[in-house]
Structure formats: structure tokens, C-alpha cells
Scaffold this active site. Structure first.
Site, PDB file in Angstrom:
ATOM      1  N   HIS A 267       0.804  -1.223   0.000  1.00 19.06           N
ATOM      2  CA  HIS A 267       0.000   0.000   0.000  1.00 19.06           C
ATOM      3  C   HIS A 267       0.832   1.266   0.000  1.00 19.06           C
ATOM      4  O   HIS A 267       0.336   2.326  -0.384  1.00 19.06           O
ATOM      5  CB  HIS A 267      -0.974   0.004   1.185  1.00 19.06           C
ATOM      6  CG  HIS A 267      -2.201  -0.795   0.907  1.00 19.06           C
ATOM      7  ND1 HIS A 267      -2.270  -2.139   1.164  1.00 19.06           N
ATOM      8  CD2 HIS A 267      -3.388  -0.461   0.360  1.00 19.06           C
ATOM      9  CE1 HIS A 267      -3.461  -2.582   0.805  1.00 19.06           C
ATOM     10  NE2 HIS A 267      -4.155  -1.595   0.302  1.00 19.06           N
ATOM     11  N   GLY A 268       2.069   1.179   0.428  1.00 16.96           N
ATOM     12  CA  GLY A 268       2.852   2.404   0.375  1.00 16.96           C
ATOM     13  C   GLY A 268       4.165   2.293   1.113  1.00 16.96           C
ATOM     14  O   GLY A 268       4.339   1.452   2.003  1.00 16.96           O
TER      15      GLY A 268
END
Lengths: 396, 465
Positions: free
Chosen positions: B319-320
Site C-alpha cells: 500500500h505504500g
């Protein structure tokens, strides 16, 4: 094909119709956007698709006014007070907000300009117009801040420190006990024509107080010498155009016409030619009542807009009863002045208006060659923004 | 380009549909059109990175062909995985890795500031799926580079999913049929997604952003902390599921059937169920390509725990490149491991306990979204603390945002349950039902376009992943 065009596929049919409409509406702006993109590439630059999309949206939005109206209706149903960077006040009026700004630079430029004017033996006056929000009763939604009045307070303090003549109409309004908000439009940030007239009378009284030679016939400053026709629900102001008429509603608009004879000659860059006749012939633009409210602002009914004007009062030449004082004023102004200029033009001999958004380089030449009797700067507090106005930048 | 942009709705989509159905008949020609359209779609937002996309297509095509020779299959697979993960690491994680190595080891590595190509996590995972499926023999090598290019770059799911696994779509690239009913289902799905994104998610964004901004500044009231958390939790769902609906709907308009990506996650009764309903395509990707190859759940308890934690760590990282995403992933790893190892709540028969657990699930998910959306972990802790302290002090900022979002929040809460499909099922059959349905969808479309006309700011949250 018959199976496709059936009521069961109504969603599809309506969607395809909508897409056909979108394409028809979008093709023209897209054409100009594509040309712009081609120019970008031809000039050797990179294709900036973000700016192209923004350009496309700007062009497209001119064709989507019904959607803006619909959106206003939806936002109203949601009960929102912040829509498209506009805020609904407790009293229902719309506004935008101004951040706290550094006034030092533009105040210094204004002082320089005033000195430039006064060095040539011409008096200088700075008039602070009323701001949309009442400093003591802002009526903003909770947590939303506005510093328009506070910026103006600091700006005026700096001008006063430098010894400039200033007239703060906010003080005059408080002293006169005028109801602030009833004299501003609901959908526009400007004051009403009636309040513009009131401002004219205050300016006229101030100038007469400074120098009796500025006195004009009292009938010109008497509201009873004018007829007022109120056109109901016809004005969608700039704030209203941002949020749609279903959210904002519409304002009434007053047409104030002198009951006495007037004679003017007006040259404006909007018309590109001279108008001669009565005040109504020269300074009213009644065709704006019939214009699309999203395309044109009815506030420009008076003077036609912000472009420069040269207004000569021919009353004395024509031997009319009320001729004014014959003085010549160079008015450096913002749009608040549009509802002040008509009446001021009756009280003096000639007014040349100047809006720094359009040009500023000719201003020193004009002052030197024309030698007006007064240079007056009339700005509302919302205009005191350096980037917006480049206020007197030409002097630095 | 965004689906929820005027350039897409007013120019791109009508033109592509017009040429697709008006001028072309063969699947091959239509595929070429969709590939060109997809590259244009990507190039509009990322003019430079379209070359990265082309490179990804070319390399994955060549590595697929190499696998097709039957020799050194494992080597080609490893190269496929390394290439795709290498791209992802370079653009997404290099700066983060250098920054943390510097902090940890006291080194002075240059921290590169690389602009993230949008949707990179989605298309690299899809490309890997192709290589792995070919290696496993679950699908044939794609010998037509245009068809593989279409799979990797197909615009409906290109930049925010769902992550389409190659073996689920390979046959549809070769042959597909569109029925009027299928097309209409696509239209309705697209409009539903557009409405979710523009009417609900965008209107909730400001309250969520304000909450995170205040928390990052160190001071936030309880009221604003709660309002921000609820608004963001719903915004994230409508933003992402709205995009997925639009992608699935657009796919259906061109005859493709994509996997579902959301199934009302906020009605989940456990964390395991939540993840069976949230970002389903990502969960399945990790299950098929990471969890199962590690042994899945048919291993000893310690290994099961390891497998779960690895998958959820990777989910967080996916996700990041930031610690709060990793913390968020690990949090769910722990929660799901606890449920898996304890058998709770599956083994529980008490209805009150199950109801209570459903409420706890929702509250913990809400808290997890604060960790997910916050600027960093300390900011998330500030907001969570304010939520837990439950101070009743009046807060004008919260009062303002409550006024601005209360009706949208109500609508968002209602539509987070399966009310809409149930209401659609209850519609009378025949003309009356069709008219009501058409009226509702037309209204949603027009209101959505009205927001576009207002020039509303509407970035998709999941573009950054």
C-alpha cells in the site's frame, strides 16, 4: 437491433444519449485544447496535460451552466455552507474569504504613488470602500476565518502613518448607523447601487470639507432627486455564479435615474467609441438585463464594467440646472466604484477611471499630461492583494 | 486520466465506444483499439511513464516467450519476478529504503525523490501474475504482444484495479460477446461507481483531511477525531470501491468480466470476513501467489503464523512506502492470525457475543483506517488518543465539518450496507421497474456530472498505491 431499443435497456439508451450530448458539447473545447497542445509541442515544450485539462475544463464549463444550477440544488439539499470556495453566512448571503496578508509592500507602493502625485501639486485621497463582511459581525460558519477588514485596518494605518489623506467609509457607515448587510447583494460581493450612492455622498461631503471649491449643487447628492426602479429577482452575482442559482437564489437590482437633466460625453475602452446624452444614455447598459446571468454580470449595468473611461460632464456647456463643481478627478479604482462613478460624474467636470488590473503603465504619463485636480484611489478591502493588483508596481 | 474527469466522460469514453461499436467488428481490431486507447489513457496522466509501461509489456512478453521454449523455465520466472519487483522497488520503495538505512546505519545514501508512476503497483502485479500463471502451466504463453499489452495496460483496471489475474481474463481477450443486458449492467455499474466516487467520497474528503491535518499538528478534539475517522473510513471505501465499480462496469461495456473487488466490507462480523470483502482481488493475489506457495494453512501453527504475518506485512508494504502502512498491514496480520489460531468467532454460538464482536470489528477497522490515512504513526496516535479520551469540549471546526457532511455521512452509512441491490431487486418487473431504474441512474449520472462541472478536486486515493 429491435431487442436493443427496448424499454428494458432504457438505462443504456439514456446513458448513450448522455454520452452523445457530452461529446457534442465537449468537441469544440477539445478542439481548441488540442490546438493548444499542438502549439506546446511545436514550441519545443513538453506536453503539459494537467494544464491542458484545466484549459479544457474552463472552456467546457461555459457550456455546463444547467449542471452548475443542478449542483447548487444538491448542495442545498445537503445543507452545506461551503460550496466551491464560497461560504453561506448566517444571514444567508454568500461570500469568499480572504487570508491574512502582508500589507507593508502594497502600502509602501501606495505611499510612493501618493508622493509622486503630490510632488506634482495634485492632492491625493485614498478611499477605503466598505467590505462585504461587517468587521464586528462576520456571520461566517464556525471555524472559517476572514481577514479582509483586518488587512484594510493595517493598510490604512500604514497610509495614515505616512501622512496620506484617507477616508474610511466603514467608519462613516458605523457613525451613520447604516444596516451593513442589507446594503450588499446576497449573491455578489459588491454593495448595492443604493449603497454606492451613499458612498458618493460621503465622498462628496469629505471633499467639500477639505476644500469648499469641491462643493456641488446639493440636489446632486440628494437621493430624493433620483427615481429608483427595483427589478426583482434578476441578478446572479459572481458568488452566485460559482454555486448555481438553485443554491444562491437571485438578487433584486435597482436602477437609479436622476430626475433632473444631465448631459455627459463618455469614452470607454469597452465601447471603443464615444457616447453622448443623458447619464442613462451614457453610463447604463440595460442589455445586461437580458444576458445569460452565468455569462455576464448585471452589476456592470452601471458603467459597463471595469475598463477605463473618460467621462465629461457637459451640463455647464448645455446650460443645465445642475452643473457640478467642474473639477477633474483621476480615479484609480476597483469594481466597487462602478456604482459610485455615475453620481460622482454629475458632481464634477470630468472623471477618468483607471483599473490597475487592465493597465498601469500609462498612469504616470496621464497624471503628468492631464494634471487632474485630484487623484483618488478607491479600493475595497478585498482588493488589497499584491498579486491581484500589482498595486502601483510601475513606480518601483 | 481519471474516470471522474470531464476529459474522460466528454471525449475519451464516447469516442472509444463509438469507434469500438461503430467502426470495428473483429475482436483483433477491437483489441488494437483498446490497447491504443489504454496507452493514450495512461499517457494523458503520465506522458513520460507510458514508456515504462511499454517497457514492462515488452519485457514481460519476451520473458513469457522464453518460458514458452520449455527450457530454464524457473530462471525466466525468477527474472520475471525480479524485473517487475525491481521496477516497483525503484519507483516506490528506493527512497524509503535509503532513508531508513541512513537512519538505522548512520549511512549517507542519497535519498532519491522519484515521482511515482500512477497505478504501478497494479500493473506490475498483473504482469507478475502472467509470468507465474505461464510457469504453472495454468495458461498458455501469449504470443501476440498486442494482446499481452492489452492485458497489462487495459484502461478500466489499469491504475486502481481490480488486480486482474491473467488466467481469469486470457480467454476473454481472445473472444468475448456483449449482450444488451451485459452492456446495461456495465452502464449501471459504471454510474454507480461514478456516484460513489463523486457524490459520496469527494464530499467526505474534506472532513477526513482536516482530521489528519489537525492530528499531524498535534491538537485535535475528540469530536473532530471521530468525525475525521468516520468520514475517512467511508471516503476510502467509496473512493476505492467506486473506482472498482467503474472499472468493472467499463469492462462489461467492452464485453469483459472482471472479478469483484468489494462486497460491503463494513458489515463484516470478523476481521477475516472484512478481508474477504475488502480489496478482494489483492487478497486473492497474495493468497494464490504468496500464501499458498508458502504452504497456506496446511502447515504447523508456527508456520501458519509466519505465513500470515508475511502476507500481511507484504500487504501493508504494497500500500505504500511508509511505516504507517506497514503498521496497518501488521495490525491486520495479528488480528487475522488471532482469529485463525483461536477459531473465534467461527466457533462462537452466542448471538450477543457475536453482535458485540461485530461492533468491535467495525471499531477496530475504523481505528485501523486512522493508521492507514494518517500522515505518520505519531499523528495516528494523536488522533486515536483523542478518539479514546472522548472529551465533550465544543469544537467549532468539528461543528462546521459536521454541518457540511452530516447528510452525506448518513447516505454513505446507508449505502455501505447491501440496501441498494436489495432495493433494485424489489423493483417491479416490466416497464415501471425499467423507468424507475433509468430515472435513478440518470439522476445519479447528472448529479455526478454536476460536480465535475463545478470543477471539484477529486484525486483517487488508490492511484498512489
Amino acid at each position: 437491433m429491435k431487442r436493443f431499443f427496448s424499454i428494458r435497456n432504457l438505462c443504456t439508451l439514456l446513458f448513450l444519449l448522455a454520452l452523445a450530448f457530452f461529446l457534442a458539447v465537449g468537441l469544440w473545447p477539445f478542439g481548441s485544447t488540442a490546438l493548444r497542445g499542438a502549439r506546446m509541442l511545436a514550441e519545443g515544450g513538453a506536453l503539459d496535460t494537467k494544464s491542458l485539462e484545466s484549459y479544457f475544463n474552463d472552456r467546457l464549463s461555459e457550456h455546463l451552466h444547467p449542471f452548475i444550477t443542478l449542483n447548487g440544488g444538491v448542495e442545498r439539499v445537503f445543507g452545506k455552507r461551503a460550496v466551491n470556495e464560497r461560504y453561506r453566512l448566517d444571514n444567508g448571503k454568500l461570500t469568499y474569504v480572504i487570508p491574512e496578508l502582508d500589507m507593508n509592500k502594497i502600502a509602501a507602493r501606495t505611499v510612493d504613488f501618493a508622493h509622486y502625485v503630490e510632488e506634482r501639486g495634485i492632492p491625493f485621497v485614498y478611499v477605503n470602500a466598505l467590505f462585504y463582511l461587517d468587521e464586528d459581525d462576520k456571520q461566517l460558519p464556525p471555524s472559517i476565518e476572514d481577514y479582509g477588514n483586518e488587512n484594510a485596518d493595517r493598510f490604512l494605518a500604514l497610509l495614515n502613518e505616512a501622512g496620506l489623506r484617507t477616508l474610511d467609509l466603514r467608519e462613516r457607515e458605523k457613525a451613520a448607523g447604516v444596516d451593513h448587510y442589507s446594503n450588499f447583494f446576497n449573491t455578489d460581493h459588491h454593495w448595492t447601487p443604493e449603497m454606492g450612492f451613499w458612498a458618493f455622498t460621503e465622498i462628496q461631503a469629505y471633499l467639500s470639507g477639505l476644500d469648499p471649491s469641491w462643493t456641488a449643487e446639493p440636489e446632486i447628492s440628494d437621493f430624493n432627486s433620483y427615481g429608483v426602479e427595483v427589478r426583482e429577482n434578476c441578478f446572479l452575482g459572481s458568488n452566485g455564479r460559482r454555486v448555481g442559482v438553485w443554491y444562491a437564489g437571485k438578487d433584486d437590482f435597482s436602477v437609479i435615474t436622476p430626475n433632473f437633466d444631465t448631459a455627459l460625453e463618455v469614452w470607454s475602452s469597452r465601447d471603443g467609441c464615444a457616447r453622448r446624452g443623458t447619464l442613462a444614455d451614457c453610463l447604463f447598459y440595460p442589455e445586461l438585463f437580458d444576458a445569460d446571468p452565468y455569462e455576464a454580470s448585471l452589476y456592470d449595468f452601471y458603467c459597463g464594467g471595469d475598463e477605463w473611461m473618460d467621462i465629461r460632464n457637459l451640463a455647464a456647456e448645455k446650460g443645465l440646472t445642475y452643473c457640478g463643481n467642474g473639477k477633474r478627478i483621476l480615479l484609480v479604482k476597483d469594481s466597487a466604484s462602478l456604482v459610485v462613478i455615475p453620481w460622482l460624474s454629475l458632481a464634477c467636470g470630468e472623471i477618468r477611471t483607471y483599473d490597475l488590473r487592465f493597465e498601469d503603465e500609462r498612469l504616470p504619463d496621464l497624471i503628468a499630461s492631464w494634471q487632474p485636480d485630484l487623484v483618488m484611489v478607491l479600493y475595497n478591502p478585498g482588493a488589497l492583494e499584491d498579486n491581484n493588483w500589482n498595486m502601483f508596481q510601475f513606480l518601483r | 486520466m481519471l474516470f471522474s474527469s470531464t476529459i474522460f466522460l466528454f471525449i475519451f469514453l464516447p469516442c472509444v465506444l463509438l469507434v469500438y461499436y461503430g467502426l470495428l467488428r473483429s475482436v483483433r481490431a477491437r483489441n488494437v483499439l483498446l490497447l491504443i486507447a489504454s496507452l493514450l489513457f495512461y499517457a494523458w496522466g503520465e506522458p513520460v511513464y507510458v514508456f515504462l509501461m511499454l517497457l514492462s509489456i515488452a519485457v514481460n512478453y519476451a520473458l513469457g516467450l522464453a518460458q514458452g521454449t520449455g527450457r530454464h523455465k524457473k530462471l525466466w520466472l525468477v527474472l520475471t519476478v525480479l524485473f517487475n519487483l525491481g521496477i516497483l522497488f525503484h519507483f516506490k520503495y528506493l527512497g524509503f529504503a535509503a532513508e531508513n538505512l541512513n537512519a538505522l546505519l548512520g549511512t549517507f545514501l542519497t535519498v532519491p525523490r522519484i515521482e511515482l508512476p500512477i497505478g504501478i503497483s497494479f500493473f506490475t502485479f498483473q504482469a507478475m501474475s502472467y509470468g507465474i500463471d505461464v510457469y504453472r502451466g495454468q495458461t498458455e504463453v501469449q504470443r501476440n504482444p498486442l494482446d499481452l499489452g492489452l492485458y497489462i495496460s487495459f484502461f478500466p483496471q489499469l491504475i486502481a484495479g481490480p488486480i486482474v489475474r491473467y488466467n481469469s481474463i486470457a480467454a476473454q481477450i481472445r473472444e468475448r460477446h456483449v449482450t444488451p443486458e451485459g452492456f446495461q449492467e456495465g452502464v449501471c455499474r459504471f454510474i454507480r461507481g461514478l456516484g460513489k466516487k463523486i457524490i459520496l467520497a469527494n464530499n467526505l474528503a474534506l472532513a477526513g483531511e482536516t482530521g489528519f491535518r489537525l492530528a499531524a499538528g498535534g491538537e485535535i478534539s475528540s469530536a473532530m477525531a471521530w468525525l475525521g475517522a468516520v468520514a475517512y473510513t467511508l471516503q476510502l471505501y467509496y473512493d476505492f470501491s467506486g473506482y472498482s465499480d467503474m472499472a468493472i462496469g467499463l469492462g462489461a461495456m467492452f464485453g469483459f468480466r472482471f472479478e469483484e473487488n468489494f462486497n460491503y466490507p463494513y458489515i463484516a462480523r470478523s476481521f477475516t470476513e472484512f478481508w474477504n470483502r475488502w480489496h478482494i482481488s489483492l487478497g486473492r493475489w497474495f493468497r494464490d501467489y504468496v500464501y499458498f506457495p508458502m504452504g497456506g494453512s496446511r502447515v504447523s501453527k508456527p508456520k501458519l503464523l509466519r505465513n500470515l504475518l508475511v502476507v500481511w506485512l507484504l500487504t501493508g508494504i504494497w500500500h505504500g512506502a511508509a511505516w504507517h502502512y506497514i503498521a496497518w498491514g501488521v495490525l491486520f496480520g495479528i488480528l487475522l492470525s488471532a482469529e485463525k489460531l483461536s477459531g473465534f468467532p467461527r466457533s462462537c454460538k452466542s448471538r450477543p457475543v457475536l453482535w458485540l464482536y461485530t461492533a468491535v470489528t467495525l471499531l477496530v477497522v475504523l481505528g485501523s483506517m486512522v493508521v492507514f490515512g494518517a500522515w505518520n504513526i505519531p499523528a495516528a496516535l494523536v488522533q486515536l488518543k483523542a478518539m479514546l479520551l472522548l472529551s465533550a469540549a465544543p469544537d467549532p471546526v468539528a461543528a462546521f465539518h459536521w454541518n457540511e457532511t452530516r447528510w452525506v455521512l448518513l447516505l454513505a452509512a446507508i449505502f455501505a450496507t447491501p440496501l441498494w441491490p436489495r432495493a433494485e431487486e424489489k423493483l417491479p418487473r416490466g416497464t415501471a421497474g425499467s423507468l424507475i431504474r433509468a430515472a435513478v441512474y440518470t439522476l445519479v449520472l447528472l448529479v455526478s456530472v454536476s460536480y465535475l462541472a463545478m470543477g471539484a478536486h477529486n484525486p483517487f486515493i488508490y492511484f498512489n498505491f
